[in-house]
Design an enzyme around this catalytic site. Sequence first.
Site, short mmCIF file in Angstrom:
data_model
loop_
_atom_site.label_atom_id
_atom_site.label_comp_id
_atom_site.label_asym_id
_atom_site.label_seq_id
_atom_site.Cartn_x
_atom_site.Cartn_y
_atom_site.Cartn_z
N GLN A 60 7.45 37.64 10.57
CA GLN A 60 8.52 37.32 9.63
C GLN A 60 8.47 35.89 9.12
OE1 GLN A 60 12.38 38.35 11.23
NE2 GLN A 60 11.64 40.28 12.04
N GLY A 61 8.38 34.93 10.04
CA GLY A 61 8.63 33.53 9.71
C GLY A 61 7.78 32.93 8.62
N GLU A 102 11.18 25.16 11.33
CA GLU A 102 11.39 25.95 12.55
C GLU A 102 11.37 25.03 13.76
OE1 GLU A 102 9.56 30.21 10.98
OE2 GLU A 102 8.41 29.02 12.42
N HIS A 120 9.49 35.07 22.78
CA HIS A 120 10.30 34.69 21.62
C HIS A 120 11.77 34.73 22.06
CE1 HIS A 120 12.04 34.47 17.66
NE2 HIS A 120 10.85 34.20 17.17
N ARG A 138 10.14 26.94 21.62
CA ARG A 138 10.51 28.29 22.06
C ARG A 138 10.64 28.42 23.57
NH1 ARG A 138 6.81 32.02 17.98
NH2 ARG A 138 8.10 31.70 16.12
N HIS A 151 6.11 37.68 23.34
CA HIS A 151 5.80 37.55 21.92
C HIS A 151 4.36 37.15 21.62
CE1 HIS A 151 6.56 36.92 17.69
NE2 HIS A 151 6.29 35.63 17.77
N ARG A 189 2.96 27.54 22.20
CA ARG A 189 2.61 27.53 20.77
C ARG A 189 3.77 27.01 19.92
NH1 ARG A 189 3.45 31.17 16.48
NH2 ARG A 189 4.36 32.73 17.85
N SER A 220 0.43 30.13 14.58
CA SER A 220 -0.46 31.24 14.95
C SER A 220 -1.17 31.83 13.73
CB SER A 220 0.32 32.32 15.68
OG SER A 220 1.47 32.69 14.94
#
Length: 539
Positions: A48-49, A123, A245, A291, A352, A387, A392
């Site tokens: 999505q991001g 983010e 996630h 995260r 995730h 990460r 990614s």
Amino acid sequence: MRQHLQHDVLIIGSGAAGLTLALTLPAHLRIAVLSKGELANGSTFHAQGGVAAVLDDRDTVESHVEDTLIAGGGLCRQDAVRFTVQHSREAIQWLIDQGVPFTPDDGSTDSEDNGFAFHLTREGGHSHRRIIHAADATGAAIFTTLLHQARQRSNIELLEQRVAIDLITEHKLGLSGQRCLGAYVLNRESGEVDTYGARFTVLATGGAAKVYLYTSNSDGACGDGIAMAWRAGCRVGNLEFNQFHPTCLYHPRAKNFLITEALRGEGALLKLPNGERFMPRFDSRAELAPRDIVARAIDHEMKRLGIDCVYLDISHRPTDFIKNHFPTVYERCLEFGIDITREPIPVVPAAHYTCGGVLVDSCGHTDVPNLYAIGETSFTGLHGANRLASNSLLECFVYARSAAADILEKLEQIRLPTTLPSWDASQVTDSDEDVIIAHNWDELRRFMWDYVGIVRTTKRLLRAQHRVNLLLDEIDEFYSNYKVSRDLIELRNLALVAELMIRSAMERKESRGLHYTLDYPHLLPEARDTILVPPTYVE
């Protein structure tokens, strides 16, 4: 009838990394791209991001590098980080040239006058707006565009329902040398195992988050490439670092639906059932912390209060803004009776991303000649112990393009392998006990969640190690006696990768990034990678 097929380049995996490599290679090469299900079933389509890259005139390579190093808990390989970030803008330009419909800048945020025509969001862990996206369905936009381009190329064969079983190497065939010559692949349409010979073989199979009971990943994320590479003689690294996630939709009918981190980038707040915020108590960056910190904070609050979930609230933002920037999340939540413009979203952490993988260099080379690994399957050193959000997809594009350039440079030196032996199924029969596969699959994912999850202890890891060794013995016996199926192949790979994850976690006597253990809560003074070496490894 079994087939023997030959290609210049065999790409196992049809996501962002695999398609980018196929499209970057010249049109005179014969290329096969294999998907073990439908082409769109991988992680890319569901991302999505967006993609992190240095695109804003106010942003810098140094800033992106620094943010990545900080998020990585001191374990990133600086050369890999710099290599990736320095090639980020050209990778994005290539995507734009392919026709990816990124969201244009409409001036609705502080991204106006950024010197770039597209909207950039921010983010967790990023000090700048640098996430280019296509609303909140970036993966679908990228995948659809790249797939369309691949279908225009007559030299690229896109093959669905092809499950790679094992790599074919000179060593495996009893020959002198270690080269990879191709792979044995189950054709689910014919039920036969075909032999694929190739000058170059590329693993682009994604990660292994399906090893956990709760995951945001698709059903195919079984660590296939990591397992095949290990059996072929490749080292693996840092498999103890599995990213959870922080925000997946918590609803009994919602399967694997991730609530993009971009919501928090645009002001969404994490709250307890009573409406109280809690992230400021855990980190000064609050909802925009990396995260691993956010996931542990949520896990802590859920256990402390005995609650099933926490809540992510963006309802204070304007309704039109929410609908325009997050149409996928808005519509999906509405299907479950949740109007995110008016009420908070129930969320829980879920497995995730696999930060470790097959050791590679900047060109995607593995330890086995003519075998490459790119994307989440690989361990480049970019992600370290955690990460950074949206790095990614960037890694997929940068390393796929680098691997393509390297293959092109070596093309004239490598010939197609001579006739390879067929898959030997003479000693196996049809199984009448597939319930064993289903039972082992469920047991594996449950004890990995319970014992090798967000918070670990040595006692939990020892329990997991004991259970996985028993499972590996059972699976090996089953594999030796019965015909292969997708479920059996995936279970075999997943159990092996689980065992490698557990071994890696037990070797790390500290808490760093995504590996948090109550028995070793502090950092060691020196940051070291966890490298596992297979019995068949040859220097």
